[in-house]
Design a protein around this motif. Structure first.
Motif, PDB file in Angstrom:
ATOM      1  N   GLU A   1      -7.279  11.085  -3.377  1.00  0.00           N
ATOM      2  CA  GLU A   1      -7.282  11.201  -2.047  1.00  0.00           C
ATOM      3  C   GLU A   1      -8.334  10.802  -1.316  1.00  0.00           C
TER       4      GLU A   1
ATOM      5  N   LYS B   1       0.632   4.191  -2.584  1.00  0.00           N
ATOM      6  CA  LYS B   1       0.712   5.815  -2.517  1.00  0.00           C
ATOM      7  C   LYS B   1       1.403   6.592  -3.329  1.00  0.00           C
TER       8      LYS B   1
ATOM      9  N   TYR C   1       0.985  -1.173   0.028  1.00  0.00           N
ATOM     10  CA  TYR C   1      -0.085   0.014  -0.006  1.00  0.00           C
ATOM     11  C   TYR C   1       0.731   1.149  -0.008  1.00  0.00           C
TER      12      TYR C   1
ATOM     13  N   PRO D   1      -9.121   6.059   0.199  1.00  0.00           N
ATOM     14  CA  PRO D   1      -7.786   5.809   0.989  1.00  0.00           C
ATOM     15  C   PRO D   1      -7.458   4.270   0.703  1.00  0.00           C
TER      16      PRO D   1
ATOM     17  N   SER E   1       0.102   6.401  -7.112  1.00  0.00           N
ATOM     18  CA  SER E   1      -1.360   7.019  -7.159  1.00  0.00           C
ATOM     19  C   SER E   1      -0.947   8.459  -7.720  1.00  0.00           C
TER      20      SER E   1
END
Length: 320
Positions: A309, A175, A171, A312, A178
């Motif tokens: 954003e 981040k 993840y 999540p 993305s």
């Protein structure tokens, strides 16, 4: 890149809760189907088949994938995320076949905790005392579930702890990704690369799968896709502080289904430990939401919320 404020219609918190309930049911049902396959197939092969059978669900993402411009640096990040996720998923399938569903679910709640720790250690994000206290509380909850020294620790427990760490690490890579790639491209590339990463482990132990096992895994693939869709809709409809507590019901459902379908004993320590971990996750989520509101109040024109954003990914409750 353009940004837009996220507006939610009146009554949307209830809609968000409904979507999150649907997501939880999908994820628990998916886990049940994988549990039903059990040790009939090696864990790596089960994981490969689950992803392979889920490829038809990627067809709507193909246009975005064709339009994407992936640089060598992004390929490296995508490859790293795929390796982390492949190892995590392999351990997850191994754990599901060997430990109760409730314990799998409770330990899986550690995902956002590891994300918080990793973001502080690797990305320099602040870790204030209250958040440190929440992290410590979460690991105390994990000790309540595992109870080392008071009972035998199964390799499945160790595998599940490894799953939480590896998926959380993935993840953190997401981040970064993305910021430069659409979500559809990230999801599609993961679904294509993970089975390739698992294949070298699956081929040496490959067994001919039965029709029943294939049907279960195809159902699991569909439920996993539906669960992620419902979860995304929940995040878009309501704040995390509203939807996050609903995920605790997954533990209740997992314990109940494990007892009814698989004859697993109802362990109060699993429920207690899962509640402690979930409480820590909810506290961190609440603090983050409060900090964002405070920052927006100070500089509303400088704090737009982009669509990425508003989703999540680190809050996903399932590694699959």
């Amino acid at each position: 890149m353009t940004s837009a404020y996220v507006s939610r219609p009146q009554g949307s918190p209830l809609i968000g809760v409904g979507w999150m309930l649907a997501a939880g049911l999908c994820f628990v049902s998916m886990t049940v189907l994988i549990k039903a396959v059990g040790t009939a197939l090696p864990a790596a092969q089960t994981a490969v088949l689950r992803f392979a059978l889920g490829l038809p669900f990627l067809l709507p993402m193909l246009p975005a994938l064709r339009r994407a411009r992936i640089t060598p640096r992004l390929w490296r990040l995508l490859g790293l995320r795929a390796v982390l996720h492949a190892c995590g998923v392999g351990l997850w399938f191994y754990a599901i076949a060997r430990i109760p569903l409730g314990e799998v679910t409770a330990i899986n709640y550690l995902n956002p905790i590891w994300v918080t720790v990793g973001a502080a250690l690797l990305m320099g994000e602040r870790l204030p005392p209250r958040r440190v206290a929440a992290v410590v509380a979460a690991f105390i909850g994990a000790l309540v579930v595992l109870r080392p020294g008071l009972r035998e620790i199964d390799p499945g427990h160790i595998a599940m702890m490894g799953t939480a760490m590896l998926i959380a690490s993935g993840y953190l890579v997401v981040k970064r990704l993305s910021e430069e790639l659409p979500a559809e491209v990230i999801v599609a590339m993961l679904s294509l690369m993970v089975p390739l990463g698992l294949l070298p482990f699956a081929l040496p132990v490959w067994e001919a799968p039965g029709v029943e096992a294939l049907a279960y895994l195809f159902g699991a693939a569909g439920l996993g896709t539906a669960g992620h869709y419902a979860m995304t809709r929940a995040f878009a409809a309501a704040p995390l502080t509203v939807t996050q507590p609903v995920t605790f019901l997954q533990l209740v459902w997992a314990v109940a289904i494990g007892a009814i379908l698989f004859g697993e004993p109802v362990d109060p320590f699993t429920v207690l430990g899962g509640a402690i971990i979930m409480g820590a996750v909810m506290f961190i989520t609440w603090r983050e939401a409060r900090a964002r509101r405070a920052a927006t109040a100070v500089a509303p024109d400088a704090m737009p919320v982009s669509r990425s954003e508003a989703r999540p990914d680190a809050r996903e409750s399932s590694p699959d």
